[in-house]
Design a protein around this motif. Sequence first.
Motif, mmCIF file in Angstrom:
data_model
loop_
_atom_site.group_PDB
_atom_site.id
_atom_site.type_symbol
_atom_site.label_atom_id
_atom_site.label_comp_id
_atom_site.label_asym_id
_atom_site.label_seq_id
_atom_site.Cartn_x
_atom_site.Cartn_y
_atom_site.Cartn_z
ATOM 1 N N LEU A 169 -5.839 -6.343 -1.126
ATOM 2 C CA LEU A 169 -5.619 -4.893 -1.096
ATOM 3 C C LEU A 169 -4.148 -4.577 -1.301
ATOM 4 O O LEU A 169 -3.786 -3.623 -1.987
ATOM 5 C CB LEU A 169 -6.093 -4.308 0.234
ATOM 6 C CG LEU A 169 -7.555 -3.911 0.310
ATOM 7 C CD1 LEU A 169 -7.916 -3.478 1.718
ATOM 8 C CD2 LEU A 169 -7.842 -2.777 -0.657
ATOM 9 N N MET A 196 0.822 -1.195 0.000
ATOM 10 C CA MET A 196 0.000 0.000 0.000
ATOM 11 C C MET A 196 0.863 1.255 0.000
ATOM 12 O O MET A 196 0.487 2.263 -0.573
ATOM 13 C CB MET A 196 -0.895 0.005 1.229
ATOM 14 C CG MET A 196 -2.367 -0.115 0.861
ATOM 15 S SD MET A 196 -3.411 0.192 2.251
ATOM 16 C CE MET A 196 -3.492 -1.406 2.993
ATOM 17 N N THR A 197 2.024 1.176 0.654
ATOM 18 C CA THR A 197 2.875 2.364 0.705
ATOM 19 C C THR A 197 3.378 2.718 -0.685
ATOM 20 O O THR A 197 3.619 3.868 -0.980
ATOM 21 C CB THR A 197 4.068 2.148 1.647
ATOM 22 O OG1 THR A 197 4.599 0.868 1.388
ATOM 23 C CG2 THR A 197 3.657 2.265 3.091
ATOM 24 N N VAL A 239 0.972 5.034 -2.208
ATOM 25 C CA VAL A 239 0.780 6.327 -1.569
ATOM 26 C C VAL A 239 1.755 7.356 -2.124
ATOM 27 O O VAL A 239 1.431 8.509 -2.284
ATOM 28 C CB VAL A 239 0.951 6.185 -0.034
ATOM 29 C CG1 VAL A 239 1.041 7.545 0.621
ATOM 30 C CG2 VAL A 239 -0.222 5.401 0.533
ATOM 31 N N GLN A 240 2.950 6.876 -2.489
ATOM 32 C CA GLN A 240 3.985 7.834 -2.833
ATOM 33 C C GLN A 240 3.687 8.766 -4.006
ATOM 34 O O GLN A 240 3.882 9.960 -3.878
ATOM 35 C CB GLN A 240 5.314 7.106 -3.038
ATOM 36 C CG GLN A 240 6.213 7.363 -1.861
ATOM 37 C CD GLN A 240 7.084 6.181 -1.521
ATOM 38 O OE1 GLN A 240 7.246 5.271 -2.312
ATOM 39 N NE2 GLN A 240 7.640 6.180 -0.335
ATOM 40 N N ILE A 243 -12.903 0.021 5.093
ATOM 41 C CA ILE A 243 -12.427 -0.980 4.135
ATOM 42 C C ILE A 243 -12.801 -2.396 4.571
ATOM 43 O O ILE A 243 -13.163 -3.233 3.756
ATOM 44 C CB ILE A 243 -10.894 -0.865 3.975
ATOM 45 C CG1 ILE A 243 -10.540 0.498 3.387
ATOM 46 C CG2 ILE A 243 -10.363 -1.976 3.104
ATOM 47 C CD1 ILE A 243 -9.092 0.866 3.538
ATOM 48 N N LEU A 292 -8.452 4.203 8.238
ATOM 49 C CA LEU A 292 -9.423 3.911 7.176
ATOM 50 C C LEU A 292 -10.055 2.528 7.336
ATOM 51 O O LEU A 292 -11.006 2.189 6.636
ATOM 52 C CB LEU A 292 -8.751 3.999 5.802
ATOM 53 C CG LEU A 292 -8.208 5.367 5.397
ATOM 54 C CD1 LEU A 292 -7.716 5.320 3.956
ATOM 55 C CD2 LEU A 292 -9.286 6.433 5.533
ATOM 56 N N ARG A 322 6.370 9.456 8.782
ATOM 57 C CA ARG A 322 6.177 8.091 8.305
ATOM 58 C C ARG A 322 5.158 7.344 9.166
ATOM 59 O O ARG A 322 4.317 6.621 8.659
ATOM 60 C CB ARG A 322 7.515 7.356 8.321
ATOM 61 C CG ARG A 322 7.491 5.994 7.703
ATOM 62 C CD ARG A 322 8.814 5.645 7.086
ATOM 63 N NE ARG A 322 8.970 6.231 5.759
ATOM 64 C CZ ARG A 322 8.449 5.715 4.665
ATOM 65 N NH1 ARG A 322 7.721 4.631 4.716
ATOM 66 N NH2 ARG A 322 8.627 6.277 3.492
ATOM 67 N N LYS A 361 -5.204 5.414 -2.346
ATOM 68 C CA LYS A 361 -5.489 6.633 -1.600
ATOM 69 C C LYS A 361 -6.392 7.532 -2.434
ATOM 70 O O LYS A 361 -7.355 8.091 -1.935
ATOM 71 C CB LYS A 361 -4.179 7.343 -1.298
ATOM 72 C CG LYS A 361 -4.238 8.200 -0.056
ATOM 73 C CD LYS A 361 -2.861 8.743 0.206
ATOM 74 C CE LYS A 361 -2.885 9.777 1.288
ATOM 75 N NZ LYS A 361 -1.557 10.385 1.438
ATOM 76 N N GLU A 383 1.595 8.102 8.288
ATOM 77 C CA GLU A 383 1.131 7.458 7.056
ATOM 78 C C GLU A 383 0.528 6.087 7.373
ATOM 79 O O GLU A 383 -0.498 5.696 6.820
ATOM 80 C CB GLU A 383 2.272 7.309 6.049
ATOM 81 C CG GLU A 383 2.662 8.620 5.359
ATOM 82 C CD GLU A 383 1.501 9.249 4.595
ATOM 83 O OE1 GLU A 383 0.711 8.511 3.995
ATOM 84 O OE2 GLU A 383 1.384 10.497 4.626
ATOM 85 N N TYR A 384 1.190 5.353 8.257
ATOM 86 C CA TYR A 384 0.641 4.054 8.665
ATOM 87 C C TYR A 384 -0.635 4.227 9.488
ATOM 88 O O TYR A 384 -1.591 3.467 9.331
ATOM 89 C CB TYR A 384 1.689 3.262 9.459
ATOM 90 C CG TYR A 384 2.807 2.750 8.580
ATOM 91 C CD1 TYR A 384 2.581 1.720 7.666
ATOM 92 C CD2 TYR A 384 4.080 3.315 8.635
ATOM 93 C CE1 TYR A 384 3.594 1.269 6.833
ATOM 94 C CE2 TYR A 384 5.102 2.868 7.805
ATOM 95 C CZ TYR A 384 4.853 1.846 6.909
ATOM 96 O OH TYR A 384 5.849 1.400 6.079
#
Lengths: 303, 267
Positions: free
Chosen positions: A287, A1-2, A5-6, B111, B107, B97, A297, B100-101
Amino acid sequence: MTDSVQPSPTGAAVAALRPVRSGAGRTWRSQGPYWAILSPLLIILAMFYFAPILEVLWLSFSDPELGFGNYERIVTSDAVLRVFGTTARICAATTVLAVLIGYLIAYAMMHVGPRHRTWMLAFVLIPFWISVLVRAFAWLVLLRTDGPLNDLLVSLGIVSEPLHLVRNELGVVIGMTHYMIPYAVLPILANLQGIDSRLVLAARGLGASARKSFYRVYLPLSVPGIVGAGILVFIFSLGFFVTPAILGGGKTVMVAEFVSIQIMQIAKWGMGAMIAAVLLATVVLMLVVVGRFINLKEMLGAR
Amino acid sequence: MEGRVSLEFRIVLLAAWAALCFLAFPIFVAAPVSLTPERFLSFPKGEISWGHYEAFLTSDRWLASIGRSALIGAISSAVAVIVGTTAAIGLWRISSRATEYLRAMILAPMIIPPIISALAFYRLWGQLGWLDSYFGVILAHSILAMPYVVITVSASLANLDMRLEQAARGMGASMWQTVTRVIIPNIKVGIASGAIFAFIVSWDEIVVTLFIARRAVITLPRMIWDGIRDNVDPTVAVCATLLVLITILVLSIQLILPNRKLPKSNG
């Protein structure tokens, strides 16, 4: 998932701000209060959401007795196998139909004027605004054996006797496809917008027919959108409860309804929790996979 | 692409519009059924009747469930907005960082399939004695709605220059003053749309509510659910028609409003 996001615009904006922020000093004194206002949500989620989810997952190993007994049912119980099979079949059919129809709509939207496109988008978004219950109700009424669609088909002489369109897998697939088409259109549209249309013109200029330039140039370029939309639709479909419960008429049982029966009717927590755990693991795993194809996102936060 | 419309594309366009009509189809089903003179679900043949509307509008059960859903929706939305907005501001300002997690975790209620959320709430609420209570339903709905508020408010915050916050703090404003006087006025739109989303989440919620509420807290979706499952009552069609009409009304107001602004900005 990261990974996904970037490249997002917000990610870029945050990255651009970074020097400014570090210049101001990222001390605990300046950030501490902000951790404090973030904490109520984290505490509420941890105590009242994640804790019970973990407990339910634990029940799949501990109820009725400690061990993997519940998980053995995946291979030994016909009922469990049947439910998994039904779910996989319905989700696969829904995914294929929703992506096919979604691609058709997205492709048409890319090749019409802006005003026309706005109208098409409005129609795509209609289902988002109508309660899932109201939609399921509408399909139930419409597709019934003595419903208007069958009346029409019979009176036109297309079929000699009413078709069974609902209270079976077909009815569930119709209702779920209807629900999922918008979720297929949006990621495909985002992908198609990124395709350089000059590539198709170049193919035409070099002598390819319209059909050939579509199949050899345009379609391969839109594969990431198709795959992303497909996985997304499949993930969403797996956990469906309302539509299959109403349009399946108790005969076509998907995992969510099966879990509900296990817990609410026969109070088999271990069994219900095991199915829920399998469902959750599948959704999370997929996912992670879909994160490689489309920007989650953006998908989830766009509207 | 300009002007050169091939026969093939005409067919594609026609098929696309057929699919779009399929999407719009359910809108038109409930209304005729609601006008049937029969006592069972059917399309009226010839004569129509307003009897089911009368039944709906004089039914204490239906009207009470509407009031109940509106109340639960309003409180859940308020809770979700307060908790979600403050959290979004915290995430925005800290932005590392780790956050972000955290964002991905926040969320989760949106989901994770609702059936799993329903199991979790049912389990914990049972232990805490909150089943079939307003408090239990409101807390569960608030939790389900929080991600939507975090998303809409975060979208607003992304357009807000972080140096504004630093300037306010630098000139001696307390954090409370910074948040209420500088940040919140700039993200009003995000908060408002978050509130609307949160209300709709609660207003539409059925799966979790089926698990955690029984007799005392019958919401509107629960009434519709029971009506469809019992499969006897065209009153459900009346309710569905009214819900569709409200949606169309709200959407057309939304469509008309920006159009009014356009001439101003152009001329």
